[in-house]
Design a protein around this motif. Structure first.
Motif, PDB file in Angstrom:
ATOM      1  N   VAL A 135     -28.795 -60.962  79.814  1.00 39.83           N
ATOM      2  CA  VAL A 135     -28.827 -59.921  79.036  1.00 39.83           C
ATOM      3  C   VAL A 135     -29.568 -58.667  79.474  1.00 39.83           C
ATOM      4  N   GLU A 136     -29.003 -57.523  79.491  1.00 42.97           N
ATOM      5  CA  GLU A 136     -29.543 -55.645  80.399  1.00 42.97           C
ATOM      6  C   GLU A 136     -30.138 -54.732  78.304  1.00 42.97           C
ATOM      7  N   THR A 137     -29.638 -55.601  77.030  1.00 40.69           N
ATOM      8  CA  THR A 137     -29.718 -54.649  75.948  1.00 40.69           C
ATOM      9  C   THR A 137     -30.979 -55.434  75.080  1.00 40.69           C
ATOM     10  N   ALA A 138     -31.311 -55.123  74.544  1.00 39.77           N
ATOM     11  CA  ALA A 138     -32.310 -55.794  73.151  1.00 39.77           C
ATOM     12  C   ALA A 138     -31.244 -55.888  71.943  1.00 39.77           C
ATOM     13  N   GLN A 139     -29.992 -56.002  71.983  1.00 39.37           N
ATOM     14  CA  GLN A 139     -29.892 -56.509  71.354  1.00 39.37           C
ATOM     15  C   GLN A 139     -28.906 -57.366  72.042  1.00 39.37           C
ATOM     16  N   GLN A 140     -28.816 -57.894  72.962  1.00 37.52           N
ATOM     17  CA  GLN A 140     -27.925 -58.562  73.872  1.00 37.52           C
ATOM     18  C   GLN A 140     -29.281 -59.941  73.863  1.00 37.52           C
ATOM     19  N   PHE A 141     -30.294 -59.036  73.932  1.00 35.17           N
ATOM     20  CA  PHE A 141     -31.409 -60.072  73.869  1.00 35.17           C
ATOM     21  C   PHE A 141     -31.693 -60.986  72.150  1.00 35.17           C
ATOM     22  N   SER A 183     -58.496 -66.524  73.669  1.00 30.98           N
ATOM     23  CA  SER A 183     -58.184 -67.328  74.368  1.00 30.98           C
ATOM     24  C   SER A 183     -57.631 -67.455  75.639  1.00 30.98           C
ATOM     25  N   TRP A 184     -57.202 -68.056  76.640  1.00 35.13           N
ATOM     26  CA  TRP A 184     -56.935 -68.037  78.174  1.00 35.13           C
ATOM     27  C   TRP A 184     -55.797 -66.478  78.215  1.00 35.13           C
ATOM     28  N   VAL A 185     -55.377 -65.570  79.021  1.00 34.38           N
ATOM     29  CA  VAL A 185     -54.561 -65.345  78.985  1.00 34.38           C
ATOM     30  C   VAL A 185     -52.805 -66.014  79.011  1.00 34.38           C
ATOM     31  N   SER A 186     -52.085 -65.893  78.415  1.00 35.63           N
ATOM     32  CA  SER A 186     -51.037 -66.797  77.563  1.00 35.63           C
ATOM     33  C   SER A 186     -50.112 -65.682  78.154  1.00 35.63           C
ATOM     34  N   LEU A 187     -48.624 -66.917  78.197  1.00 36.92           N
ATOM     35  CA  LEU A 187     -47.400 -66.360  78.513  1.00 36.92           C
ATOM     36  C   LEU A 187     -46.581 -66.076  77.813  1.00 36.92           C
ATOM     37  N   SER A 188     -46.988 -67.042  76.358  1.00 39.34           N
ATOM     38  CA  SER A 188     -46.847 -66.892  74.924  1.00 39.34           C
ATOM     39  C   SER A 188     -46.185 -65.501  74.835  1.00 39.34           C
ATOM     40  N   VAL A 189     -45.631 -65.167  73.761  1.00 36.40           N
ATOM     41  CA  VAL A 189     -45.393 -63.773  73.361  1.00 36.40           C
ATOM     42  C   VAL A 189     -44.006 -64.345  71.686  1.00 36.40           C
ATOM     43  N   PRO A 190     -45.065 -63.483  70.609  1.00 36.00           N
ATOM     44  CA  PRO A 190     -43.805 -63.433  69.968  1.00 36.00           C
ATOM     45  C   PRO A 190     -42.058 -62.509  70.079  1.00 36.00           C
ATOM     46  N   PHE A 191     -41.535 -62.396  69.410  1.00 33.26           N
ATOM     47  CA  PHE A 191     -40.363 -62.408  69.863  1.00 33.26           C
ATOM     48  C   PHE A 191     -40.277 -60.892  68.948  1.00 33.26           C
ATOM     49  N   GLU A 192     -40.740 -60.079  68.549  1.00 29.96           N
ATOM     50  CA  GLU A 192     -40.672 -59.088  67.202  1.00 29.96           C
ATOM     51  C   GLU A 192     -41.433 -58.256  68.700  1.00 29.96           C
ATOM     52  N   GLN A 193     -42.243 -58.653  69.203  1.00 31.07           N
ATOM     53  CA  GLN A 193     -43.030 -57.744  70.552  1.00 31.07           C
ATOM     54  C   GLN A 193     -42.016 -57.352  71.656  1.00 31.07           C
ATOM     55  N   VAL A 194     -41.781 -59.138  71.700  1.00 30.60           N
ATOM     56  CA  VAL A 194     -40.597 -58.053  73.578  1.00 30.60           C
ATOM     57  C   VAL A 194     -39.266 -57.535  72.800  1.00 30.60           C
ATOM     58  N   TYR A 195     -38.493 -58.032  71.495  1.00 30.67           N
ATOM     59  CA  TYR A 195     -37.659 -56.938  71.165  1.00 30.67           C
ATOM     60  C   TYR A 195     -38.252 -55.842  71.148  1.00 30.67           C
ATOM     61  N   SER A 199     -36.362 -52.896  72.963  1.00 28.30           N
ATOM     62  CA  SER A 199     -35.981 -51.492  72.737  1.00 28.30           C
ATOM     63  C   SER A 199     -36.545 -50.140  72.523  1.00 28.30           C
ATOM     64  N   ALA A 200     -37.067 -49.532  73.177  1.00 24.35           N
ATOM     65  CA  ALA A 200     -37.533 -48.871  73.704  1.00 24.35           C
ATOM     66  C   ALA A 200     -36.474 -48.507  75.245  1.00 24.35           C
ATOM     67  N   VAL A 201     -35.724 -48.539  75.113  1.00 25.80           N
ATOM     68  CA  VAL A 201     -34.650 -48.442  77.007  1.00 25.80           C
ATOM     69  C   VAL A 201     -33.676 -48.450  76.497  1.00 25.80           C
ATOM     70  N   GLU A 202     -32.779 -48.008  76.438  1.00 25.28           N
ATOM     71  CA  GLU A 202     -31.162 -48.004  76.311  1.00 25.28           C
ATOM     72  C   GLU A 202     -30.368 -50.048  77.546  1.00 25.28           C
ATOM     73  N   LYS A 203     -31.579 -49.863  78.658  1.00 27.56           N
ATOM     74  CA  LYS A 203     -30.776 -50.954  79.172  1.00 27.56           C
ATOM     75  C   LYS A 203     -32.355 -51.125  80.104  1.00 27.56           C
ATOM     76  N   PHE A 204     -32.043 -52.384  80.401  1.00 28.98           N
ATOM     77  CA  PHE A 204     -33.571 -52.714  81.184  1.00 28.98           C
ATOM     78  C   PHE A 204     -32.490 -53.542  82.415  1.00 28.98           C
ATOM     79  N   PRO A 205     -33.622 -53.820  83.807  1.00 26.95           N
ATOM     80  CA  PRO A 205     -33.513 -55.231  84.750  1.00 26.95           C
ATOM     81  C   PRO A 205     -32.891 -56.456  83.620  1.00 26.95           C
TER      82      PRO A 205
END
Length: 338
Positions: A135-141, A183-195, A199-205
């Protein structure tokens, strides 16, 4: 005396240099290293080191060629800029420097860009591939995430060209933000936060969104000859904490044989797989010595030294790893050279 050069390696190359230096044949080696940080731990095992400039593309290859020429380097073991170096490896050949790198440019590019490598192996029967989407866009993600969830998977993602665990995250919508802060620093993240972030950029790596592989993780450290013919493969299972177990697992050895037959990767490389529902699925293949290779070598197989013997054209007996080794590691203080 054989001169060996390692450029901008991880700290663990400290072990690899000493493993080659302390060889049973009493061959003599002199080690050269470069790194942007002149106090980097990897340089502490070197007989000669210098601060490496930050260069890119052909300029970096120019620097490496000149370094090898100045110091009469016999063997160059690159980590940084492997692809650029491989593309111009004839320049090292011309000055008599043997380069421990995969010369198949298309294959090397694929291994660096993980999505391309997945495409190369998809449907070949070499190794099972996890379900994934690029994926390269928030919608694709969002669409990739929803498809994977719909197929009964937990979801993770990572950049297509990352090294190690850089950029790897697990989607977890049950996280408690307050508890997470304590807690310890986690690799986990909620979907909405990532989305929202994407969404703040048109396209990402490019990101690879894929099924989360939840069971045991294995690194299969492999040694091959210059033509890519497999010499030995040693699976290393990551257990709890810092514990690793070297196990003789026929299914994983067969994967290593399949990869060797299909790809013909030379010298030392590492296949990473992770189990999901009892099936070992590919994470990535690193066309270099892995960060944990020094632990695998506790089986009695000195892969760094045997790789050096291989590139020098020196014969050796078929190595016989001692499986069933359970190992860990601890920090060791050393006095830094000025």
């Amino acid at each position: 005396m054989t001169n060996i050069y390692l450029n901008r390696w991880f700290s663990v190359s400290y072990h690899y240099m000493n493993m080659i230096r302390d060889n049973p044949d009493r061959q003599l080696f002199k080690f050269y290293g470069t790194h942007p940080d002149p106090s980097h731990l990897s340089l502490q095992a070197c007989d000669y080191s210098e601060q490496e400039p930050v260069l890119h593309g052909t300029e970096y290859v120019d620097y490496a060629v000149n370094f090898c020429k100045r110091h009469k380097i016999d063997i160059f073991i690159p980590r940084l800029k492997m692809l650029e170096i491989a593309k111009e490896v004839h320049r090292f050949d011309a000055i008599g420097t043997k380069v421990m790198v995969c010369r198949d440019i298309e294959l090397l590019e694929c291994m660096i860009e993980k999505d391309q490598f997945y495409e190369k192996l998809q449907g070949t029967g070499v190794v099972p591939i996890p379900e994934y989407y690029i994926v390269e866009t928030a919608q694709q993600f969002k669409e990739a995430y929803e498809t994977l969830i719909g197929n009964g998977h937990k979801v993770c993602f990572k950049p297509t060209n990352s090294e190690g665990g850089m950029g790897f995250r697990i989607i977890d919508n049950n996280m408690n933000p307050l508890e997470n802060l304590y807690s310890w620093v986690s690799l986990s993240v909620p979907f909405e936060q990532v989305y929202d972030t994407l969404s703040a950029v048109e396209k990402f790596p490019k990101l690879m969104v894929m099924e989360l592989l939840e069971e045991d993780e294995f690194s299969i450290d492999c040694l091959a000859d210059a033509e890519g013919k497999l010499i030995t493969a040693i699976p290393r299972r990551k257990s709890s904490g810092r514990i690793y177990i070297m196990e003789d697992i026929a299914e994983l050895t067969q994967i290593a044989c399949n990869v060797a037959e299909k790809c013909r990767i030379p010298f030392v490389y590492n296949i990473q797989v992770k189990m999901n529902k009892g099936i070992p699925k590919l994470l990535e293949i690193n066309p270099r010595m892995s960060g944990g290779l020094y632990i695998t070598c506790l089986t009695g197989v000195n892969m760094p030294y045997l790789a050096v013997k291989t590139i020098m054209g020196q014969p050796f007996e078929q190595p016989k790893p001692q499986f069933g080794v359970k190992a860990s590691y601890i920090e060791k203080p050393i006095i830094m050279k000025e």
